[in-house]
Design a protein around this motif. Sequence first.
Motif, mmCIF file in Angstrom:
data_model
loop_
_atom_site.group_PDB
_atom_site.id
_atom_site.type_symbol
_atom_site.label_atom_id
_atom_site.label_comp_id
_atom_site.label_asym_id
_atom_site.label_seq_id
_atom_site.Cartn_x
_atom_site.Cartn_y
_atom_site.Cartn_z
ATOM 1 N N GLN A 287 0.073 -7.759 -37.197
ATOM 2 C CA GLN A 287 -1.198 -7.224 -37.667
ATOM 3 C C GLN A 287 -2.281 -7.618 -36.665
ATOM 4 O OE1 GLN A 287 -1.727 -5.351 -40.393
ATOM 5 N NE2 GLN A 287 -3.649 -5.870 -41.407
ATOM 6 N N VAL A 288 -2.849 -6.637 -35.974
ATOM 7 C CA VAL A 288 -3.867 -6.925 -34.995
ATOM 8 C C VAL A 288 -5.210 -7.143 -35.686
ATOM 9 C CG1 VAL A 288 -4.447 -4.493 -34.583
ATOM 10 C CG2 VAL A 288 -4.885 -6.199 -32.789
ATOM 11 N N LEU A 289 -5.994 -8.088 -35.182
ATOM 12 C CA LEU A 289 -7.340 -8.361 -35.677
ATOM 13 C C LEU A 289 -8.306 -8.156 -34.514
ATOM 14 C CD1 LEU A 289 -6.729 -11.656 -37.708
ATOM 15 C CD2 LEU A 289 -6.613 -9.294 -38.526
ATOM 16 N N ARG A 290 -9.351 -7.389 -34.747
ATOM 17 C CA ARG A 290 -10.328 -7.053 -33.704
ATOM 18 C C ARG A 290 -11.724 -7.440 -34.169
ATOM 19 N NH1 ARG A 290 -12.001 -0.734 -32.439
ATOM 20 N NH2 ARG A 290 -14.161 -1.211 -31.841
ATOM 21 N N VAL A 291 -12.374 -8.313 -33.422
ATOM 22 C CA VAL A 291 -13.752 -8.721 -33.711
ATOM 23 C C VAL A 291 -14.622 -8.291 -32.531
ATOM 24 C CG1 VAL A 291 -15.298 -10.638 -34.192
ATOM 25 C CG2 VAL A 291 -12.966 -10.667 -35.116
ATOM 26 N N ASP A 292 -15.556 -7.349 -32.782
ATOM 27 C CA ASP A 292 -16.384 -6.828 -31.700
ATOM 28 C C ASP A 292 -17.532 -7.754 -31.333
ATOM 29 O OD1 ASP A 292 -14.717 -4.685 -31.730
ATOM 30 O OD2 ASP A 292 -16.154 -3.239 -32.540
ATOM 31 N N GLN A 293 -18.104 -8.442 -32.335
ATOM 32 C CA GLN A 293 -19.205 -9.383 -32.097
ATOM 33 C C GLN A 293 -18.945 -10.653 -32.899
ATOM 34 O OE1 GLN A 293 -21.711 -9.012 -29.999
ATOM 35 N NE2 GLN A 293 -21.224 -6.888 -29.425
ATOM 36 N N PRO A 294 -19.252 -11.834 -32.344
ATOM 37 C CA PRO A 294 -19.037 -13.083 -33.094
ATOM 38 C C PRO A 294 -19.736 -13.038 -34.446
ATOM 39 C CG PRO A 294 -19.601 -13.561 -30.815
ATOM 40 C CD PRO A 294 -19.805 -12.082 -30.996
ATOM 41 N N GLY A 295 -19.009 -13.476 -35.473
ATOM 42 C CA GLY A 295 -19.565 -13.503 -36.820
ATOM 43 C C GLY A 295 -19.348 -12.235 -37.613
ATOM 44 N N GLU A 296 -18.968 -11.136 -36.957
ATOM 45 C CA GLU A 296 -18.707 -9.888 -37.676
ATOM 46 C C GLU A 296 -17.314 -9.932 -38.301
ATOM 47 O OE1 GLU A 296 -19.129 -6.563 -35.122
ATOM 48 O OE2 GLU A 296 -21.333 -6.657 -35.043
ATOM 49 N N PRO A 297 -17.117 -9.214 -39.419
ATOM 50 C CA PRO A 297 -15.767 -9.136 -39.994
ATOM 51 C C PRO A 297 -14.831 -8.402 -39.042
ATOM 52 C CG PRO A 297 -17.253 -7.601 -41.099
ATOM 53 C CD PRO A 297 -18.110 -8.455 -40.211
ATOM 54 N N ALA A 298 -13.562 -8.758 -39.122
ATOM 55 C CA ALA A 298 -12.568 -8.175 -38.211
ATOM 56 C C ALA A 298 -12.125 -6.805 -38.709
ATOM 57 C CB ALA A 298 -11.367 -9.103 -38.092
ATOM 58 N N TYR A 299 -11.869 -5.907 -37.768
ATOM 59 C CA TYR A 299 -11.115 -4.696 -38.059
ATOM 60 C C TYR A 299 -9.634 -5.088 -38.041
ATOM 61 C CZ TYR A 299 -15.362 -2.039 -36.836
ATOM 62 O OH TYR A 299 -16.628 -1.531 -36.770
ATOM 63 N N GLU A 300 -8.909 -4.768 -39.104
ATOM 64 C CA GLU A 300 -7.525 -5.208 -39.221
ATOM 65 C C GLU A 300 -6.550 -4.043 -39.127
ATOM 66 O OE1 GLU A 300 -6.715 -7.671 -42.564
ATOM 67 O OE2 GLU A 300 -8.632 -8.729 -42.479
ATOM 68 N N GLY A 301 -5.417 -4.300 -38.468
ATOM 69 C CA GLY A 301 -4.343 -3.318 -38.444
ATOM 70 C C GLY A 301 -4.775 -1.980 -37.880
ATOM 71 N N SER A 302 -4.415 -0.914 -38.581
ATOM 72 C CA SER A 302 -4.750 0.431 -38.109
ATOM 73 C C SER A 302 -6.248 0.674 -38.088
ATOM 74 C CB SER A 302 -4.056 1.472 -38.990
ATOM 75 O OG SER A 302 -4.444 1.328 -40.343
ATOM 76 N N ARG A 303 -7.009 -0.102 -38.856
ATOM 77 C CA ARG A 303 -8.463 0.048 -38.861
ATOM 78 C C ARG A 303 -9.099 -0.398 -37.543
ATOM 79 N NH1 ARG A 303 -10.747 3.377 -42.622
ATOM 80 N NH2 ARG A 303 -9.759 3.103 -44.652
ATOM 81 N N ALA A 304 -8.348 -1.131 -36.727
ATOM 82 C CA ALA A 304 -8.862 -1.553 -35.423
ATOM 83 C C ALA A 304 -8.862 -0.413 -34.410
ATOM 84 C CB ALA A 304 -8.028 -2.716 -34.898
ATOM 85 N N TYR A 305 -8.189 0.682 -34.734
ATOM 86 C CA TYR A 305 -8.019 1.785 -33.790
ATOM 87 C C TYR A 305 -9.056 2.881 -34.048
ATOM 88 C CZ TYR A 305 -3.477 -0.136 -32.436
ATOM 89 O OH TYR A 305 -2.468 -0.939 -31.960
ATOM 90 N N PRO A 306 -9.862 3.218 -33.047
ATOM 91 C CA PRO A 306 -10.784 4.348 -33.203
ATOM 92 C C PRO A 306 -10.020 5.666 -33.166
ATOM 93 C CG PRO A 306 -10.893 3.506 -30.972
ATOM 94 C CD PRO A 306 -9.976 2.588 -31.724
ATOM 95 N N ALA A 307 -10.612 6.692 -33.697
ATOM 96 C CA ALA A 307 -9.944 7.993 -33.756
ATOM 97 C C ALA A 307 -10.002 8.675 -32.401
ATOM 98 C CB ALA A 307 -10.612 8.874 -34.822
ATOM 99 N N ALA A 308 -8.825 9.151 -31.948
ATOM 100 C CA ALA A 308 -8.727 10.012 -30.761
ATOM 101 C C ALA A 308 -9.453 9.432 -29.552
ATOM 102 C CB ALA A 308 -9.267 11.403 -31.087
ATOM 103 N N ASP A 309 -9.300 8.126 -29.320
ATOM 104 C CA ASP A 309 -9.929 7.480 -28.172
ATOM 105 C C ASP A 309 -8.856 7.209 -27.130
ATOM 106 O OD1 ASP A 309 -10.931 5.476 -26.372
ATOM 107 O OD2 ASP A 309 -12.547 5.097 -27.783
ATOM 108 N N GLY A 310 -8.889 7.937 -26.038
ATOM 109 C CA GLY A 310 -7.847 7.828 -25.034
ATOM 110 C C GLY A 310 -7.829 6.518 -24.284
ATOM 111 N N GLU A 311 -8.920 5.730 -24.330
ATOM 112 C CA GLU A 311 -8.981 4.454 -23.632
ATOM 113 C C GLU A 311 -8.669 3.288 -24.559
ATOM 114 O OE1 GLU A 311 -9.362 4.065 -20.442
ATOM 115 O OE2 GLU A 311 -9.610 6.208 -20.058
ATOM 116 N N SER A 312 -9.290 3.273 -25.738
ATOM 117 C CA SER A 312 -9.148 2.127 -26.640
ATOM 118 C C SER A 312 -7.741 1.998 -27.191
ATOM 119 C CB SER A 312 -10.139 2.248 -27.805
ATOM 120 O OG SER A 312 -11.474 2.279 -27.344
ATOM 121 N N ILE A 313 -7.114 3.125 -27.537
ATOM 122 C CA ILE A 313 -5.808 3.072 -28.203
ATOM 123 C C ILE A 313 -4.745 2.447 -27.308
ATOM 124 C CG2 ILE A 313 -3.947 4.509 -29.121
ATOM 125 C CD1 ILE A 313 -6.136 6.294 -30.357
#
Length: 511
Positions: A287-313
């Motif tokens: 389960q991947v955890l993504r925190v964009d800024q310190p103190g922000e809640p993490a995007y977890e799992g599939s929620r860490a993936y932006p839609a149709a982003d050829g670079e981020s995915i």
Amino acid sequence: MAKKGKSSGSGLMTALTRPLAALGRLVGGGRPAGEEPVALPRETSSSSLVDDSFTMALEGLLAEDDGQYQTKLHLISLVEFHEAVGDKWSRIAEKVMLIAEGVINLHLGAGNVYGRKGSDLFVLVFRATPPAEARRRAVRIAQELGTRLVGSQFTGHDRPLALAAEISLADALNDDGELDLEALAAAITETRAVIAGQTEPLRGPIAPGGDAAPRRGKEPQWAAMEAAARDRGDPNWQSAAVERAPAGGPAPGLDATPPLPGDAALSLVWRPTWMEEGEVIGAYRAQVLRVDQPGEPAYEGSRAYPAADGESIPRLDRFVAGAAVRGIKAAMADGSTARMVVPLHWGSLGTSARLSVLGPFADIPEVVRNQGLIIDLFGLPANLAPIALSEAVTAIRPLCREIMIRVPLTHPALDRAALAGVSMVGVDLAELPNADKTDDDHLLAALQQVRREAAAAGLAVCVWGVRRRKVVVGTVLGGFAMMNGPGLMKDLPRPAKVLPAPRSRFAAGPS
């Protein structure tokens, strides 16, 4: 290449029963006993073993050719790459060949076979494909290797380091009916010579670098095969546009996720997973955890993936794959026999970018991959064609025990998953759109409906992200293959061992 004199077709058929057992092992069929895992010296004789299917394919070609020798064998060579990396080859050869096998399997097509000859050459037999289409597929294999494997990991070269060539059956066999290694090498040399006249020379050994964009326009090895075919007056030659693998589309419910910042903090945890087989906590799902800024809640799992982003995915998937391999190695060191479920996005695995994502798995022993690694493929576009999914599954399958397909709770496209040849599908409750969020009883009823429809299609169903105790009990007792989520156990920093978890424990508990 001048055509050599040959004995009759029946004489060659007799001769083939001995020497064709000596062609290099069929790729993906295992390493002969006693062979070193990465020391791959060039062969100077045809004394290595061959898979029966390859032998039978060549025998069939001889019989069908009826002494006319119009059939072509296609060659995929990594000799340029082998020479360019120099001493690095012994360290990266297994990973390179594993990636090459996946690309060949992706484009080879049903009914066709291939064998590996030596350390950097594959021989392809297109026994169920018309000549023009066979040539197109061979070039496409070389292109994908050249632009993805080489292009994304090495820089400092102008010529393609994966080559496609062809040779007639007459030229490929010597007078004893054996595959003529010198003739195969000459066919590759001919292609190299044509390419050398069209490109700048290599500038010394290549070195690891950043991601390189694929070349645009006509690829040199494609032009070289066209030129060689024209020079030979090949009547089957025709030009064809090279198709690109379809890119992954947006996944439902993920539109709110922004692109991945360059300084985002990524980490990986492992979610204990209950298995119906054995009634145990017998798997751990990454389960991947993504925190964009310190103190922000993490995007977890599939929620860490932006839609149709050829670079981020691809960036996220490369992190997940690398971190998952480290976790699996740690579990191996602890003696764990649990299965490991690694979610990866269609936006990477549905395109040629899969090569840069899947490469780290070559560092896991084959027996561990075959027994315990499960790829959880998610983010599939709703309009994805079954043939595209089937091709991706075929390419990934040699790397793992099995592949499972993530499906939505409503309109799960089970027929598409079944046609792709998988045996399991998964529903992630974290991906539920607002319209599907409901009380426990209705959620369990919807899950059971998916399970019944999946069973009719020969598919098992897994449920991810269960948070409430009643749904935990309902899925454990309801015939689902696997289940996990905060309602079962908390996430762990690394995979653990198999733990007993009989159904009776859940049936006796509060609901």
